[in-house]
Design an enzyme around this catalytic site. Sequence first.
Site, mmCIF file in Angstrom:
data_model
loop_
_atom_site.group_PDB
_atom_site.id
_atom_site.type_symbol
_atom_site.label_atom_id
_atom_site.label_comp_id
_atom_site.label_asym_id
_atom_site.label_seq_id
_atom_site.Cartn_x
_atom_site.Cartn_y
_atom_site.Cartn_z
ATOM 1 N N GLY A 1 -2.596 5.812 14.037
ATOM 2 C CA GLY A 1 -3.499 6.896 14.362
ATOM 3 C C GLY A 1 -3.690 7.205 15.832
ATOM 4 N N GLY A 2 -3.048 6.473 16.728
ATOM 5 C CA GLY A 2 -3.238 6.696 18.160
ATOM 6 C C GLY A 2 -2.842 8.087 18.609
ATOM 7 N N LYS A 3 -1.694 8.553 18.169
ATOM 8 C CA LYS A 3 -1.232 9.882 18.572
ATOM 9 C C LYS A 3 -2.074 10.973 17.914
ATOM 10 C CE LYS A 3 3.547 8.429 19.485
ATOM 11 N NZ LYS A 3 3.346 6.999 19.145
ATOM 12 N N ARG B 1 -1.133 2.271 4.506
ATOM 13 C CA ARG B 1 -1.096 2.862 5.847
ATOM 14 C C ARG B 1 -2.089 4.024 5.957
ATOM 15 N NH1 ARG B 1 2.728 1.338 9.264
ATOM 16 N NH2 ARG B 1 2.760 3.347 10.336
ATOM 17 N N ASP C 1 4.597 11.532 0.674
ATOM 18 C CA ASP C 1 5.914 11.343 1.281
ATOM 19 C C ASP C 1 6.257 12.608 2.058
ATOM 20 O OD1 ASP C 1 8.540 10.900 1.985
ATOM 21 O OD2 ASP C 1 9.141 10.112 0.039
ATOM 22 N N ASP D 1 6.754 10.945 14.573
ATOM 23 C CA ASP D 1 6.846 9.630 15.209
ATOM 24 C C ASP D 1 7.435 8.687 14.161
ATOM 25 O OD1 ASP D 1 6.471 7.787 17.322
ATOM 26 O OD2 ASP D 1 4.650 7.047 16.350
ATOM 27 N N CYS E 1 10.206 4.334 19.005
ATOM 28 C CA CYS E 1 9.984 3.295 20.014
ATOM 29 C C CYS E 1 11.158 2.318 20.001
ATOM 30 C CB CYS E 1 8.660 2.578 19.798
ATOM 31 S SG CYS E 1 8.382 1.953 18.129
#
Length: 367
Positions: A169-171, A193, A224, A240, A295
């Site tokens: 959830g950061g972005k 999640r 999905d 992401d 990442c």
Amino acid sequence: MRTEHFHHRHDREKAKPETESPVVHNTSGVNGRHANETAVSKHNHHVTSCEMKVEDDDGTNAPFQDLYDFMPAERLLTEQEILAEQDRTASRFLAQPDVTVVPGKDLIIPKHLKVFTFGRNNFSKFPKPKCDVTGKFNYYLMDAASILPVLALGLEPGLKVWDCCAAPGGKSLAILQSLHIENLLCTEKQKSRTDRLHSVMRQYVPSSYFLDGDPNKVQLITRDSIWLQMKDYFDRVLVDAPCSSDRHFLNTDENNIFSRGRTEERRQLPTLQKQLLCSAIMNCKPGGVIVYSTCTLSPGQNDAVVQSAIEEVHANSDAQCVIEDCSNIADTFGYAFKFHKCHYGQLVLPSKSDNFGPMYFSKILKV
């Protein structure tokens, strides 16, 4: 006609083969993920050479020169050796001329988005966040490079945004902090999640943002993202994508993508990433922006996925996409991050002085 059995011969000089048969292994399919063939020996011991003697019924040698000169593989590949070669193949990438890259536009930095980090060569840690007078935590801790894909979206007032791989959830929080969105849809395939995403959002975002039935609020759903059907709806889409998470696998053995039990899952990552990106492109409206990020340092999960997704969209629909150069972000934040320019995006490289990343991001325009 009578055919005699193979005779093993360990004297290489006596065999004198004209050629040696190569080790057979199939690296076909997307990024070499369907290797089903290998040279196989009936016995477990090593065979340096063999010959087949074919005789007619009268005992004379028959003219089967090709069979007589046959030479088996010098060495048999183990399953682990084949998988290692597939990983090496998947990491290779060659840019193709049918993906267009256009110059970047002026960088938009939302004035309400506040990000704090320590300077170079300073590896201090922020204290744990605390609740303010509203009962919400006062800041969210994450890798500073994670803010760059959000900036690449070019957020402006009144936008409909989809974060299609939103947890933890950061972005999503950074997107909300811009105060530029009309609606934010956050999706995750697994309920666990989505539950984690709900928990983070409740700790930082006022409950009024989650009023049921209000289209101008935040929606968190278990879905999905590959199969979401909202064609040409969103102004901005962030992908992401799940990846090999290079920093994570170096720091922990828990749920490591490079463990033997997750070999097939790791090999399928580029396929999953391409499917997610194709869905994002199709659900983004013409004139909109899709940002793809990972990442990992792997070109096979970065530039190669961007290229293959755009090629598939062009081949199977009337949608058209170009890449927007993100050098403006690298120029603006070069004082804080070590950037590497890729074919279709930018890659933040971890270093001793700037210990952020890796973080790859590519900006795609749907035209």
